[in-house]
Design a protein around this motif. Structure first.
Motif, mmCIF file in Angstrom:
data_model
loop_
_atom_site.group_PDB
_atom_site.id
_atom_site.type_symbol
_atom_site.label_atom_id
_atom_site.label_comp_id
_atom_site.label_asym_id
_atom_site.label_seq_id
_atom_site.Cartn_x
_atom_site.Cartn_y
_atom_site.Cartn_z
ATOM 1 N N THR B 46 0.853 -1.181 0.000
ATOM 2 C CA THR B 46 0.000 0.000 0.000
ATOM 3 C C THR B 46 0.894 1.237 0.000
ATOM 4 N N ASP B 47 0.643 2.167 -0.926
ATOM 5 C CA ASP B 47 1.497 3.346 -1.016
ATOM 6 C C ASP B 47 1.067 4.437 -0.054
ATOM 7 N N LEU B 48 -0.250 4.502 0.133
ATOM 8 C CA LEU B 48 -0.773 5.618 0.924
ATOM 9 C C LEU B 48 -1.999 5.152 1.709
ATOM 10 N N VAL B 49 -2.066 5.552 2.976
ATOM 11 C CA VAL B 49 -3.267 5.284 3.775
ATOM 12 C C VAL B 49 -3.886 6.635 4.144
ATOM 13 N N ILE B 50 -5.159 6.804 3.772
ATOM 14 C CA ILE B 50 -5.883 8.021 4.153
ATOM 15 C C ILE B 50 -6.833 7.625 5.273
ATOM 16 N N THR B 51 -6.605 8.141 6.474
ATOM 17 C CA THR B 51 -7.426 7.654 7.589
ATOM 18 C C THR B 51 -8.045 8.756 8.440
ATOM 19 N N ASP B 52 -9.259 8.464 8.890
ATOM 20 C CA ASP B 52 -9.948 9.287 9.870
ATOM 21 C C ASP B 52 -9.276 9.051 11.221
ATOM 22 N N MET B 53 -9.500 9.930 12.186
ATOM 23 C CA MET B 53 -8.866 9.741 13.495
ATOM 24 C C MET B 53 -9.796 9.051 14.481
ATOM 25 N N LEU B 54 -11.055 9.517 14.551
ATOM 26 C CA LEU B 54 -11.998 8.977 15.533
ATOM 27 C C LEU B 54 -12.829 7.872 14.884
ATOM 28 N N MET B 55 -12.536 6.627 15.252
ATOM 29 C CA MET B 55 -13.290 5.498 14.696
ATOM 30 C C MET B 55 -13.493 4.443 15.776
ATOM 31 N N VAL B 87 -11.560 10.312 23.759
ATOM 32 C CA VAL B 87 -12.068 10.158 25.127
ATOM 33 C C VAL B 87 -11.100 10.780 26.130
ATOM 34 N N THR B 88 -9.838 10.866 25.744
ATOM 35 C CA THR B 88 -8.848 11.499 26.613
ATOM 36 C C THR B 88 -8.964 13.015 26.536
ATOM 37 N N SER B 89 -9.981 13.500 25.812
ATOM 38 C CA SER B 89 -10.277 14.912 25.540
ATOM 39 C C SER B 89 -9.155 15.638 24.777
ATOM 40 N N GLN B 90 -8.299 14.869 24.105
ATOM 41 C CA GLN B 90 -7.336 15.487 23.196
ATOM 42 C C GLN B 90 -8.054 15.870 21.907
ATOM 43 N N ALA B 92 -8.785 16.060 18.155
ATOM 44 C CA ALA B 92 -8.461 15.104 17.092
ATOM 45 C C ALA B 92 -7.556 15.703 16.021
ATOM 46 N N LEU B 93 -7.792 16.988 15.678
ATOM 47 C CA LEU B 93 -6.970 17.596 14.627
ATOM 48 C C LEU B 93 -5.517 17.761 15.072
ATOM 49 N N THR B 94 -5.354 18.158 16.334
ATOM 50 C CA THR B 94 -3.995 18.324 16.864
ATOM 51 C C THR B 94 -3.264 16.990 16.845
ATOM 52 N N VAL B 95 -3.949 15.946 17.295
ATOM 53 C CA VAL B 95 -3.358 14.614 17.308
ATOM 54 C C VAL B 95 -3.012 14.176 15.879
ATOM 55 N N ALA B 96 -3.909 14.480 14.951
ATOM 56 C CA ALA B 96 -3.663 14.118 13.554
ATOM 57 C C ALA B 96 -2.369 14.767 13.061
ATOM 58 N N ARG B 97 -2.201 16.058 13.385
ATOM 59 C CA ARG B 97 -1.007 16.779 12.923
ATOM 60 C C ARG B 97 0.271 16.181 13.506
ATOM 61 N N GLN B 98 0.158 15.644 14.728
ATOM 62 C CA GLN B 98 1.352 15.086 15.376
ATOM 63 C C GLN B 98 1.740 13.722 14.821
ATOM 64 N N ASN B 99 0.770 13.012 14.232
ATOM 65 C CA ASN B 99 1.018 11.614 13.898
ATOM 66 C C ASN B 99 1.136 11.290 12.413
ATOM 67 N N ALA B 100 0.657 12.196 11.551
ATOM 68 C CA ALA B 100 0.602 11.834 10.139
ATOM 69 C C ALA B 100 1.594 12.641 9.311
ATOM 70 N N ASP B 101 1.794 12.230 8.049
ATOM 71 C CA ASP B 101 2.681 12.964 7.145
ATOM 72 C C ASP B 101 2.007 14.237 6.644
ATOM 73 N N ALA B 102 0.679 14.189 6.554
ATOM 74 C CA ALA B 102 -0.080 15.371 6.144
ATOM 75 C C ALA B 102 -1.498 15.246 6.708
ATOM 76 N N VAL B 103 -2.197 16.370 6.771
ATOM 77 C CA VAL B 103 -3.535 16.362 7.354
ATOM 78 C C VAL B 103 -4.502 17.142 6.468
ATOM 79 N N LEU B 104 -5.702 16.604 6.302
ATOM 80 C CA LEU B 104 -6.772 17.345 5.631
ATOM 81 C C LEU B 104 -7.904 17.542 6.627
ATOM 82 N N GLU B 105 -8.426 18.771 6.663
ATOM 83 C CA GLU B 105 -9.527 19.055 7.560
ATOM 84 C C GLU B 105 -10.829 18.807 6.814
ATOM 85 N N LYS B 106 -11.670 17.929 7.351
ATOM 86 C CA LYS B 106 -12.948 17.617 6.712
ATOM 87 C C LYS B 106 -13.906 18.786 6.871
#
Ligand SMILES: Cc1cc2nc3c(=O)[nH]c(=O)nc-3n(C[C@H](O)[C@H](O)[C@H](O)COP(=O)(O)O)c2cc1C
Ligand SMILES: Nc1ncnc2c1ncn2[C@@H]1O[C@H](COP(=O)(O)OP(=O)(O)OP(=O)(O)O)[C@@H](O)[C@H]1O
Ligand SMILES: [Mg+2]
Lengths: 370, 126
Positions: B46-55, B87-90, B92-106
């Motif tokens: 798989t070259d690229l994974v596009i994933t939601d954060m809250l699932m 649930v940890t009240s973090q 989701a967008l901030t967490v996304a920015r910390q963990n992924a190569d790029a982020v898109l805001e829905k």
């Protein structure tokens, strides 16, 4: 004996820290027969100017007509009443007056006079309002953050699919193409509204709080506002505040707040006018003000303008979040934001912030994290 | 042409994103949560994974961690989020920015999607 007791009573009334007034109940106008010293000091009126008049001279354009009617009804029914009413001093300045009226009866039970006690509760009301506002903002933040994930996901196909369908549509389907544009456009408007709302939920200014020069904020806001002024509005700077002073908080939030005030000022002058950005320093307080030459804020709703979603602008032109957001930014910096309406020269919003010296401990304003 | 895995618990979101990617000529796989995504990604390039954060089942953070730990070539990660909190009240967008190569805001439009995918694929999988 009686004379000296009466004399002491009079002295006591005059020495009291609350405002005390007595009116003649026999006359339908209830003219004042006595006002104490504190009344004169806090309202700015001399006793001889007000004796013989109904106390309604303290009322003004912002006074709630319903409250006045309540007072009138109680007086007509010989009932005591406690209300809080917006009053005006002789110099025109406003204050919130906690007014308590009680009828005085003679031996036969007939009301002969009315005694009134008045306390200035402006400061207490301001604190109550700030607390209420913070609580509202926090609830709004939680709410928007709660629905954001869901609603933004629902909008995904609406925002992304129309353009794909358009490219698959035959050339002659001009009308259908327009419908797709409509879907996309409205989807994006909903997205913009939601993003604005989310600024409440996502804010944690404590993380960004630092000492900074307030002049920088004004400069940044001016750069942003200048193009929006167009040819009709003259943007003027009036600054006695020297650069190099510091306040404590989040620079970006302050810039945003000044921009929100500036945008409102521009909206208020569709025919053009002057937008003045001023910065002054008095007694350790930095005042940044945004003044326009529009009609001023309508007195009918000026007490509501800081409420989230209160807007007098048509749908699509105002969401009513500008001032609400600005106020929560400024209170979280330990400052205040206030409005002075000049009938002749428009509205003037002032942000007051405590000066923070770099070498003293930074103040600890109450930040709230939603 | 690349192999792209789209992960979101809402079928309509997956479908509308897949539609844009297929137009570009990519091969698209779909998964409803992190667990399904791992099953699909295992043993496949798989070259690229596009994933939601809250699932449900497995969220985006755990999926990204496990993808990074897995042996072999790690796909590029494009996280997407509509906001909201864990649930940890973090946030989701901030967490996304910390963990992924790029982020898109829905919600994002197809142009934004294509641009983000293009630039991640150009960088190549690590
Ligand atoms: C003793 C006394 C004190 C009063 N003090 C105040 C006051 O401080 N502020 C105010 O707005 N109204 C005050 N009022 C009420 C006004 O004088 C008046 O009664 C009220 O506006 C209702 O009457 P109106 O509808 O004729 O104006 C007072 C009335 C009395 C009898
Ligand atoms: N300078 C001003 N002159 C006259 N009225 C004003 C001024 N500033 C604010 N108001 C009034 O206050 C209301 C609330 O302002 P606020 O900035 O909160 O919302 P808005 O401008 O209506 O919408 P938004 O800022 O979210 O686009 C305005 O709709 C307007 O009626
Ligand atoms: Mg506004």
């Amino acid at each position: 004996m009686f004379r000296s007791a009466a004399h002491i009573w009079m002295q006591a009334l005059d020495a009291a820290q609350v405002n005390i007034t007595i009116a003649d109940a026999a006359h339908p106008e209830r003219p004042l027969t006595y006002v104490n010293r504190s009344f004169c000091e806090t309202t700015g009126y001399a006793a001889e100017d007000v004796i013989g008049r109904s106390c309604r001279f303290l009322q003004g354009p912002g006074t709630c007509a319903e409250t006045i009617a309540q007072i009138r009804q109680s007086l007509n029914e010989d009932q005591a009443i406690d209300v809080e009413i917006l009053n005006y001093r002789r110099d025109g300045s406003e204050f919130w007056n906690a007014l308590s009226l009680s009828p005085i009866r003679d031996e036969t039970g007939r009301v002969t006079a009315i005694v009134g006690f008045q306390v200035d509760v402006t400061e207490r009301r301001r604190l109550d309002e700030d607390r209420l506002h913070s609580a509202k903002m926090e609830a709004l933040g939680r709410f928007s953050s709660g629905i954001a994930h869901e609603v933004n996901s629902m909008l995904q196909p609406i925002v992304s699919l129309p353009s794909l369908v358009k490219t698959a549509l035959p050339e002659d389907k001009a009308e259908e193409r327009e419908w797709l544009d409509l879907i996309e456009e409205h989807g994006k408007t909903a997205r913009a509204l939601l993003r604005k709302l989310l600024q409440y939920g996502r804010r944690n200014p404590a993380a960004e709080a630092a000492l900074f020069d307030p002049c920088k904020a004004l400069d940044a806001a001016a750069v942003h506002l200048r193009p929006a002024c167009g040819d009709l509005i003259n943007l003027v700077r009036n600054q006695t505040l020297a650069t190099g002073k510091t306040v404590y908080g989040d620079l970006q939030s302050l810039v945003q707040s000044i921009i929100a005030l500036g945008e409102n000022a521009i909206d208020a002058m569709p025919q053009g006018g002057t937008l003045t950005l001023a910065a002054h320093l008095t007694d350790g307080t930095v005042s940044l003000s945004v003044q326009d030459t529009g009609p001023g804020v309508d007195t009918r709703y000026r007490h509501r303008i800081f409420e989230p979603f209160f807007t007098s602008k048509p749908i699509g032109l105002g969401t009513g979040l500008g001032l609400a957001l600005a106020q929560s930014h400024i209170t979280s910096m330990g400052g205040t934001i206030s409005l002075k309406n000049h009938a002749a020269n428009g509205a003037c919003f002032t942000i007051n912030l405590p000066l923070a010296e770099p070498d003293t401990a930074a103040p600890s304003p109450q930040f709230y994290t939603a | 042409m690349a192999c792209i895995l789209v992960v979101d618990d809402i079928p309509g979101v997956r479908k509308s994103i897949a539609a844009g990617l297929k137009r570009l000529g990519h091969e698209v796989l779909e998964a409803g949560n992190g667990r399904e995504a791992l099953d699909l990604a295992t043993g496949r390039a798989t070259d690229l994974v596009i994933t939601d954060m809250l699932m449900p089942e497995m969220d985006g953070v755990d999926l990204i961690d496990l993808l990074n730990e897995a042996p072999g070539k790690t796909p590029r990660i494009l996280a997407m989020s509509g906001g909201g909190t864990f649930v940890t009240s973090q946030d989701a967008l901030t967490v996304a920015r910390q963990n992924a190569d790029a982020v898109l805001e829905k919600p994002f439009d197809t142009v934004e999607l294509c641009d983000a995918v293009q630039s991640l694929l150009e960088k190549g999988a690590t």
